[in-house]
Structures are given as structure tokens and as C-alpha cells.
Design a protein around this motif. Structure first.
Motif, PDB file in Angstrom:
ATOM      1  N   LEU A 119     -57.991  17.201  39.221  1.00  0.00           N
ATOM      2  CA  LEU A 119     -57.368  18.419  38.710  1.00  0.00           C
ATOM      3  C   LEU A 119     -56.018  18.657  39.386  1.00  0.00           C
ATOM      4  N   GLN A 120     -55.951  18.491  40.705  1.00  0.00           N
ATOM      5  CA  GLN A 120     -54.685  18.690  41.423  1.00  0.00           C
ATOM      6  C   GLN A 120     -53.643  17.686  40.966  1.00  0.00           C
ATOM      7  N   GLU A 127     -50.758  13.705  47.127  1.00  0.00           N
ATOM      8  CA  GLU A 127     -50.644  13.699  48.595  1.00  0.00           C
ATOM      9  C   GLU A 127     -50.580  15.134  49.120  1.00  0.00           C
ATOM     10  N   ALA A 128     -51.657  15.874  48.833  1.00  0.00           N
ATOM     11  CA  ALA A 128     -51.667  17.314  49.117  1.00  0.00           C
ATOM     12  C   ALA A 128     -51.842  17.625  50.590  1.00  0.00           C
ATOM     13  N   GLU A 138     -42.188  24.508  54.659  1.00  0.00           N
ATOM     14  CA  GLU A 138     -41.775  23.156  54.254  1.00  0.00           C
ATOM     15  C   GLU A 138     -42.872  22.478  53.440  1.00  0.00           C
ATOM     16  N   TYR A 139     -44.106  22.672  53.855  1.00  0.00           N
ATOM     17  CA  TYR A 139     -45.260  22.104  53.144  1.00  0.00           C
ATOM     18  C   TYR A 139     -45.329  22.670  51.732  1.00  0.00           C
ATOM     19  N   ARG A 145     -42.025  21.062  44.758  1.00  0.00           N
ATOM     20  CA  ARG A 145     -40.976  20.169  44.254  1.00  0.00           C
ATOM     21  C   ARG A 145     -41.581  18.949  43.553  1.00  0.00           C
ATOM     22  N   VAL A 146     -42.618  18.368  44.159  1.00  0.00           N
ATOM     23  CA  VAL A 146     -43.256  17.196  43.555  1.00  0.00           C
ATOM     24  C   VAL A 146     -43.993  17.584  42.280  1.00  0.00           C
ATOM     25  N   SER A 147     -44.678  18.729  42.315  1.00  0.00           N
ATOM     26  CA  SER A 147     -45.435  19.175  41.144  1.00  0.00           C
ATOM     27  C   SER A 147     -44.517  19.470  39.964  1.00  0.00           C
TER      28      SER A 147
END
Length: 612
Positions: A119-120, A127-128, A138-139, A145-147
Motif C-alpha cells: 500500500l505504501q 524506503e520508508a 528532513e525525513y 518528494r519521492v512520493s
């Protein structure tokens, strides 16, 4: 997965959504949640509250009485909608076909769980895990940004798929989270039509889920779900525990005001300290009505939510159907309630007030029809009638205790006169008893003064209760008259509406003036009905504020009242306990049974709460 990590992942997915998708989430009533700053988890506070939860009453059982998180708490703390349709529909033993059709995600056959990682990743959350040396901000920024690269940027079928996946993650991993790693699909049928999602009372469903989580075993130490709600509830109602820091006052919803106070002690030490703090908590420091000074500015959801405040009603979250028993906490509504102790809890098996298990295809709208109707009627109001009954009981108790104090003063005065007479006639007998006549006389004189002071307090308390009882009777009469006028106005509105509909269908061309006249009269009647309903509400609210304003100046009288109500209710409880012991065996093995509406009980009859 830890609750704070779940929050970060869901927030990252929300921030990655394009603006038009975030607007859709806001229109569904979830937008305020994502304006709340991330808060530290306070597992010690959550576990302490859970240990005080009475599953039979669906309420906290504190030394000063019951307290219950309410729909107003949910609305003001989280900004969620507590109005609309009950969150109730079909549940299935297997969601395989539904998940493939609505989510395009794999679900095991004969399962209702979506793998969390799948699902993620469907939302671009690869790479959560948090990198070494990476700050929280930052996390979050990296995840968003990746999503963002994986999500549709324009409206269309793919955008609907993205939004539905996001809602499943949000509801399953944050709002209605359960233990375990997978995400449940039980809310998926309500997400089939995305345009209908905002019509459900998700805040009420959230409160039912909170009640269910508090009923879990005390051995469960993990914190799941949207933990800020209970923490902020405790900050507002039990401020002397000093677990929260007011860092951002003035923002809405209220959860944005607070952060969790850092406590570096071992968890076991924190738990011990909190339990002792609650056991010795000053009754007068309990905040029953934390929102009296709060305005509605910037909170448009409160307008439609207000009719649900102060109501005993059934809460629905699919297979969870739980009662909100506000008659147990009348002081949270500005009313009085006499003290009751809780010497025995969970003696009998809990009645079947919630449905668990999703082993069959079930239509909860049909199975819980009576409770759905209760929700649609906005449940049962807790009004002045219950307060009048409570005031009568308290007044009778105060009269009895005042008479007892008067007898004690008379006895002490007689004893003092006897000692004075004995001292004048001969002091030898007093010396042989181990004290001088003057010392004994001084002690008795001091006791007489203290007894007379207590008697004066009790007389003031009695007068206060008499005046309050008279005021409550007057208020009840005013509200009854206003309610009758409002009901008459509503009946007239319904009659005129029907007449207008008939004229539209059957009218000849020359009846346009009659239609116009009826429409104007209908508008006037609707305005009158709304104003009458507002008057009824304002009477209760203004009375609550006036009572709150004088409570501090009467702290001493309130303390005496707590003692008196406690002593009288203790005697009643001892008698009740002896009666129950004789009936205990008759109730063994009973429980379950069909689910009934919330008990239609006389509020203020000494069932719960602390005295004022």
C-alpha cells in the motif's frame, strides 16, 4: 509500527498529493488533521487513562466520578465532523475482489488485510525507513518528494485510485489503526463513491474506535491510532497532571495548541507517579467544561456539529456500536450531579453493546437499525429535568447533614456547660481523670466553635441549593414553553411546505400570488423556528457560563458539599451493595443479549459524578 512513524508516513503522503487532491481531502472533512503539528507520544498518560476506563459504562471512572470524551471534544480537538450519516454499511469476511477493483492491490484470498508495504509503495513511499542523522523534518520532506513523483498530477481515474489508496492508508494506519502491520479494508465499501465520503460522521466513528481501544487489555502497552486526541483531552480536563505544554495558543483545532511535556523518567516511574496523582487529584481542579471561553471563529464545522453536543447517543464505526452515556457526566454540561463511589467494577459480564467479528457478510444498517435511528434522531438530550432530580437529592442530603450538625452543636454546648459547672464545684475529679478543668473546657470551647462554623457552612450550602433548585425549575418552565413554540413553528413549516408542493402541482395560472404569499410566510416561519431553537440553546449555555463564573468563589461550600454528598452516597452504596450480593448469583452467566438503546435513565439520580 509505532504511532508517530505512522503519522509521519500518512502526512508525507498527504503533502505529496497535488493541490486539487488536498482540496478533496479537505472537503471530506479530514483537512484539519493535517494541520496539527506532530506531537510526542505519551505512553504513560495513555496507559494510565486506559487503566481507569470502565468498559461497562464506556467512561473513565475517576475518584471524583465518571468522565467521558464527548463529540464536542472530538470536534474541537481534532476538527473532525461529528455530524452526517452514521459510519455504517456492509462488512465482508473477504475483501479480495473489492480491493482489486477499487485499489488495484493484492489481498490474500479469504482475507481482509492489505499488506502495508504494498500500500505504501503504491503511493510512492519507497524506503520508508529513517536514515541515520536525518531530522524529522528532513525525513518528512524526503518521503513527500519521492512520493510526489509517483502520483497523478491531473484529475482522472488514476487520481481517484491514488486518493482511495491514500484514504485507506490514512484510516487504516492512523485513524482507526489496530495492532499489527497490515491495513484493514473494512472501510473500503464507504470509499467506492469518493463524492459521498464527506457525508459520514467520521468523528463519531473515531470516538467509537477510541472507546474500543480503551477497553483493550491493560497489558497492552503500545499506543496505536491518532494518539494526540486522548493526550489533549487530558491536558484540558486534568491540567494539574502537568503532562502538556501550551505552545501555540489561538490556533484551531485545539490540538494545535499543545505539545507533550518531555519526561525523562523510566516508564514504570511515570506510571506510578500518574496513578498517585490521579488518586490524590484535587476535585476542584477538574475542568468539566474547558470550552466555555472558546469561540467558534475559524471553525465552521462547529455550526452543524453543535446539535449533537450534549446528547446521549449511539456511536457507529461499522461493526463497533457503542453508547455515549453523557447522563453519567452531567457536570460536563453545566449541571450538578451527586457523588457515587465505585467499590466494585466489572462484577458482571458486559452486556452486548458492541459487535465484534467480521466472519459473515453483514449489513450493519440493518443489524443495528435501532441504534442507527438513535443517531439520526441525534440521540437523547441531557437536560434540566435530570438536574432538578439531582438537586432535590442533594438538598435533602444537605438538610439532613445540617440537622445532624445542629444536634452536635447542641450536645457540645451542653457538655461545655457541664464541664464549666464541674470546674466551679470541684476540680479534683477532673485532675484524677488526667487533665485540668481549664484545659478540658478550652478543648470543648474550640470544638463548639468548629461545629458552629461547620453548621454555618451547611446552612449556606442549603440556601444555595434551594435557590439553585428554584432557578432550575424556572429554567425548565421557560425551556418547555420555548420548545412548545418551536415545535408548533416546525409543524407549521411542514404544513406550509406540503401546501406549496400541492399548489406547484395543481395550481391554475392565476394562483401565482398565493404561491408567493405562502413562500414568504414559510420563510418567516422557518426563521421563527430557528430563532426559537437558538433561544432554547442559549438559555442552557448562558446558565452554564454563569455557574462557572461563581464556582471559584464558592470553593469552600463546594468542598463541604462533596463531603456531604459523599457521606450520604456511601451509605446508599453500602445498602445497594448488600442488595446486589443477594442478587449476584441470579445475574451470573447473563450478559450478551440483543443490543438496546442507551439507557433512558433519570439523569442526576446519583448514578455518577462528583458533587459540587
Amino acid at each position: 509500527m509505532r504511532a508517530r512513524v505512522s503519522w509521519t508516513l500518512v502526512l508525507a503522503a498527504f503533502l505529496a498529493l497535488p493541490p486539487f487532491q488536498r482540496e478533496r481531502v479537505d472537503e471530506m472533512g479530514f483537512g484539519q488533521i493535517f494541520r496539527i503539528e506532530r506531537m510526542r507520544v505519551d505512553p504513560a498518560l495513555t496507559q494510565t487513562l486506559r487503566s481507569r476506563w470502565d468498559t461497562e459504562a464506556s467512561a473513565f471512572a475517576f475518584p471524583w466520578g465518571h468522565m467521558i470524551p464527548s463529540l464536542e471534544d472530538v470536534s474541537r480537538i481534532t476538527g473532525l465532523r461529528v455530524y452526517g450519516r452514521a459510519v455504517s454499511r456492509y462488512t465482508y469476511p473477504c475483501y479480495h475482489d473489492l480491493a482489486e477493483r477499487l485499489l488495484d492491490l493484492p489481498v490474500e484470498r479469504r482475507s481482509s488485510l492489505v499488506p502495508r508495504v504494498a500500500l505504501q509503495e503504491s503511493l510512492g513511499l519507497f524506503e520508508a525507513g529513517k536514515n541515520a542523522g536525518e531530522t524529522e523534518d528532513e525525513y518528512l520532506e524526503r518521503l513527500a518528494r519521492v512520493s510526489r513523483r509517483e502520483l497523478a498530477s491531473e484529475p482522472g481515474p488514476q487520481a481517484d485510485l491514488d486518493l482511495r489508496r491514500f484514504l485507506v492508508l490514512f484510516l487504516g494506519r492512523l485513524f482507526f489503526a489496530t495492532r499489527g502491520d497490515a491495513v484493514h479494508c473494512r472501510f473500503l465499501p464507504l470509499l467506492a463513491d469518493l463524492g459521498e465520503v464527506g457525508g459520514y460522521a467520521w468523528g463519531a466513528a473515531f470516538l467509537a474506535h477510541q472507546f474500543d481501544g480503551l477497553s483493550a487489555s491493560e497489558r497492552q502497552t503500545s499506543t496505536s491510532g491518532f494518539y494526540p486526541f486522548l493526550q489533549v483531552w487530558a491536558y484540558l480536563h486534568l491540567p494539574a497532571l502537568r503532562r502538556g505544554e501550551l505552545t501555540r495558543p489561538g490556533l484551531v483545532p485545539i490540538a494545535r495548541h499543545w505539545d507533550s511535556r518531555r519526561d525523562t523518567r523510566h516508564l514504570a516511574d511515570q506510571l506510578e507517579h500518574l496513578q498517585e496523582a490521579i488518586d490524590s487529584y484535587p476535585y476542584l481542579d477538574v475542568v468539566w467544561q474547558p470550552y466555555l471561553g472558546e469561540g467558534d471563529e475559524g471553525q465552521p464545522w462547529l455550526v452543524q456539529a453543535r446539535p449533537y453536543f450534549g446528547r446521549s447517543v449511539w456511536l457507529h464505526a461499522l461493526n463497533l456500536v457503542l453508547p455515549l452515556n453523557l447522563f453519567l457526566t452531567q457536570r460536563s454540561l453545566g449541571f450538578r450531579q451527586s457523588v457515587v463511589e465505585f467499590p466494585i467494577r466489572d462484577r458482571f459480564r458486559r452486556p452486548g453493546r458492541s459487535f465484534r467479528g467480521l466472519h459473515d457478510t453483514t449489513d450493519w444498517r440493518e443489524r443495528a437499525r435501532e441504534q442507527i435511528e438513535s443517531w439520526e434522531r441525534k440521540g437523547k438530550g441531557v437536560d434540566v429535568t435530570g438536574e432538578i432530580a439531582s438537586l432535590r437529592a442533594l438538598l435533602q442530603s444537605a438538610v439532613q447533614d445540617r440537622e445532624a450538625a445542629q444536634r452536635q452543636v447542641t450536645e457540645l454546648r451542653s457538655e461545655l456547660e457541664r464541664v464549666r459547672g464541674a470546674g466551679a464545684g470541684g476540680a479534683s475529679s477532673s485532675r484524677s481523670a488526667g487533665g485540668s478543668p481549664s484545659l478540658m473546657e478550652a478543648r470543648l470551647a474550640g470544638a463548639v466553635l468548629r461545629a458552629e462554623e461547620a453548621q454555618r457552612h451547611l446552612e449556606e450550602r442549603e440556601r444555595d441549593l434551594e435557590l439553585t433548585h428554584e432557578h432550575a425549575m424556572t429554567l425548565q418552565s421557560e425551556r418547555d414553553q420555548q420548545r412548545i413554540q418551536a415545535e408548533a413553528a416546525e409543524a407549521r413549516v411542514a404544513e406550509m411546505t406540503q401546501e406549496l408542493v400541492t399548489l406547484r402541482v395543481q395550481r391554475p395560472p392565476g394562483d401565482q400570488e398565493e404561491v408567493t404569499r405562502l413562500r414568504a410566510e414559510l420563510l418567516a416561519q422557518q426563521t421563527l423556528a430557528r430563532s426559537l431553537q437558538q433561544i432554547v440553546t442559549d438559555i442552557g449555555r448562558s446558565r452554564s457560563r454563569s455557574r462557572s463564573g461563581v464556582s471559584v468563589s464558592r470553593a469552600t461550600g463546594a468542598s463541604v458539599g462533596q463531603y456531604l454528598a459523599g457521606s450520604s452516597s456511601r451509605r446508599r452504596n453500602e445498602e445497594e451493595e448488600r442488595r446486589r450480593q443477594g442478587e449476584g448469583s441470579a445475574h451470573e452467566g447473563k450478559g450478551g443479549g440483543e443490543m438496546l438503546p442507551p439507557p433512558d435513565r433519570r439523569e442526576g439520580s446519583g448514578e455518577s459524578g462528583g458533587g459540587q
